[in-house]
Design a protein around this motif. Structure first.
Motif, PDB file in Angstrom:
ATOM      1  N   GLU A 115       0.821  -1.206   0.000  1.00  0.00           N
ATOM      2  CA  GLU A 115       0.000   0.000   0.000  1.00  0.00           C
ATOM      3  C   GLU A 115       0.860   1.264   0.000  1.00  0.00           C
ATOM      4  O   GLU A 115       0.552   2.239  -0.694  1.00  0.00           O
ATOM      5  N   ALA A 116       1.938   1.243   0.764  1.00  0.00           N
ATOM      6  CA  ALA A 116       2.829   2.406   0.802  1.00  0.00           C
ATOM      7  C   ALA A 116       3.498   2.629  -0.549  1.00  0.00           C
ATOM      8  O   ALA A 116       3.709   3.775  -0.975  1.00  0.00           O
ATOM      9  N   ARG A 117       3.804   1.543  -1.245  1.00  0.00           N
ATOM     10  CA  ARG A 117       4.518   1.657  -2.519  1.00  0.00           C
ATOM     11  C   ARG A 117       3.626   2.221  -3.630  1.00  0.00           C
ATOM     12  O   ARG A 117       4.068   3.026  -4.452  1.00  0.00           O
ATOM     13  N   VAL A 118       2.339   1.806  -3.662  1.00  0.00           N
ATOM     14  CA  VAL A 118       1.496   2.244  -4.778  1.00  0.00           C
ATOM     15  C   VAL A 118       0.791   3.566  -4.505  1.00  0.00           C
ATOM     16  O   VAL A 118       0.369   4.243  -5.449  1.00  0.00           O
ATOM     17  N   ASN A 119       0.664   3.966  -3.239  1.00  0.00           N
ATOM     18  CA  ASN A 119      -0.156   5.136  -2.924  1.00  0.00           C
ATOM     19  C   ASN A 119       0.234   6.395  -3.689  1.00  0.00           C
ATOM     20  O   ASN A 119      -0.660   7.128  -4.161  1.00  0.00           O
ATOM     21  N   PRO A 120       1.524   6.727  -3.852  1.00  0.00           N
ATOM     22  CA  PRO A 120       1.859   7.967  -4.575  1.00  0.00           C
ATOM     23  C   PRO A 120       1.374   7.994  -6.016  1.00  0.00           C
ATOM     24  O   PRO A 120       1.277   9.070  -6.621  1.00  0.00           O
ATOM     25  N   TRP A 121       1.060   6.836  -6.567  1.00  0.00           N
ATOM     26  CA  TRP A 121       0.651   6.758  -7.967  1.00  0.00           C
ATOM     27  C   TRP A 121      -0.863   6.692  -8.134  1.00  0.00           C
ATOM     28  O   TRP A 121      -1.356   6.666  -9.264  1.00  0.00           O
ATOM     29  N   LEU A 122      -1.586   6.695  -7.045  1.00  0.00           N
ATOM     30  CA  LEU A 122      -3.032   6.544  -7.121  1.00  0.00           C
ATOM     31  C   LEU A 122      -3.719   7.901  -7.329  1.00  0.00           C
ATOM     32  O   LEU A 122      -3.213   8.927  -6.876  1.00  0.00           O
ATOM     33  N   PRO A 123      -4.880   7.903  -7.965  1.00  0.00           N
ATOM     34  CA  PRO A 123      -5.631   9.155  -8.140  1.00  0.00           C
ATOM     35  C   PRO A 123      -6.246   9.615  -6.822  1.00  0.00           C
ATOM     36  O   PRO A 123      -6.147   8.929  -5.791  1.00  0.00           O
ATOM     37  N   GLU A 124      -6.914  10.766  -6.860  1.00  0.00           N
ATOM     38  CA  GLU A 124      -7.415  11.394  -5.639  1.00  0.00           C
ATOM     39  C   GLU A 124      -8.474  10.580  -4.919  1.00  0.00           C
ATOM     40  O   GLU A 124      -8.751  10.827  -3.746  1.00  0.00           O
ATOM     41  N   VAL A 125      -9.051   9.610  -5.584  1.00  0.00           N
ATOM     42  CA  VAL A 125     -10.057   8.782  -4.927  1.00  0.00           C
ATOM     43  C   VAL A 125      -9.475   8.021  -3.741  1.00  0.00           C
ATOM     44  O   VAL A 125     -10.177   7.654  -2.808  1.00  0.00           O
ATOM     45  N   ALA A 126      -8.164   7.799  -3.753  1.00  0.00           N
ATOM     46  CA  ALA A 126      -7.496   7.110  -2.652  1.00  0.00           C
ATOM     47  C   ALA A 126      -6.951   8.129  -1.662  1.00  0.00           C
ATOM     48  O   ALA A 126      -6.289   9.103  -2.059  1.00  0.00           O
TER      49      ALA A 126
END
Length: 295
Positions: A68-79
């Motif tokens: 979760e920490a690794r992908v979070n910076p790449w997620l859109p604002e919905v996350a």
């Protein structure tokens, strides 16, 4: 799930390190259900509210926190945004933007259903092609359940479409009823329609007929354009998955999900799925839906 730990059970060194990011923690509310982690709390801090989750850094579930920490910076604002990560004295904790809201109602006629369709339509576009962080192929995760070619693709998927992972803002929050999607701890890359198919199963469990659930799903372009044989294979794989879970790790929710998967798979196996004059998948499903009575 292991016993949920309370804030005061964390080592003082860990709590102090967290307060280096948040300022003084004024109060803490433990979240008793939901996320599969040792710690899940809302921190009321000098800088505002923060959602904190995590657990033992060497536990079998620690890879979920790191995912979760690794992908979070790449997620859109919905996350919700990841604000900080603390790893100290055997503990790994993640601090997220706090999001208030309720879980959506998936029942037939719910006003939340169009919001969910809009969210999934937007997400599949935003997360295709799959962002750079390395995530496991969905085809590899499900290799024993379905032919890899049926689910292969280049979209970043969430894969855990339980209603608990959606948050609908309460009236009066000023967020224009924009649903948020939390807990991206099991990401994968695969066909863009897969997350919609996962949520479709939840709709069947919530009381929709399979045809009514599919009529909802074809609002999402990625699902509407999915190959029929791939979706049918996916429905069959869900039956295998939930039957296996029910046998190996029985839980109260496994039986209803197995039943929903069996009903969807049976629906897709009926001859009417392939006989008719409709020229598009959307028309075919809507034709079936017109005579369906939700139960």
């Amino acid at each position: 799930m292991s016993r949920r730990r309370h804030w005061h059970e964390l080592p003082e060194s860990v709590r102090t390190e967290i307060e280096r990011h948040t300022g003084k923690v004024n109060s803490v509310a433990t979240i008793p259900t939901g996320a599969s982690c040792d710690v899940a709390v809302t921190l009321d801090t000098a800088a505002g509210r923060v959602f904190c989750k995590g657990g033992n850094a060497d536990s079998p579930s620690a890879w979920l926190y790191r995912n979760e920490a690794r992908v979070n910076p790449w997620l859109p604002e919905v996350a919700p945004r990841l604000l900080w990560t603390v790893e100290r004295d055997g503990w790994l904790l993640l601090g997220f933007e706090h999001v208030a809201g309720r879980h959506p109602d998936l029942a037939p006629g719910s006003p939340d259903l169009p919001l969910l369709a809009a969210l999934l339509s937007e997400l599949s576009g935003q997360l295709t092609p799959c962002p750079p962080p390395a995530v496991r192929p969905f085809a590899g995760r499900w290799h024993s359940l379905i032919a890899p070619s049926l689910v292969d693709g280049d979209t970043l998927l969430h894969t855990d479409m339980t209603p608990r992972n959606f948050l609908v803002p309460e009236e009066g929050t000023g967020s224009a009823a924009r649903i948020r999607l939390v807990d991206w701890s099991s990401p994968a890359h695969g066909a863009a329609w897969i997350d919609t198919a996962f949520l479709l199963l939840r709709l069947v469990r919530a009381g929709h007929t399979p045809s009514a659930a599919e009529a909802w799903a074809v609002q999402i372009p990625a699902y509407a354009s999915a190959p029929e044989h791939a979706v049918t294979g996916f429905a069959d794989a869900l039956v295998q998955l939930w039957r296996r879970k029910q046998l190996t790790a029985p839980a109260l929710h496994h039986g209803p999900l197995l039943d929903a998967a069996q009903r969807w798979a049976a629906h897709r196996g009926r001859p009417k799925r392939v006989v008719g004059l409709a020229t598009s998948r959307d028309k075919a499903v809507k034709t079936i839906e017109s005579s369906a009575v939700p139960r």
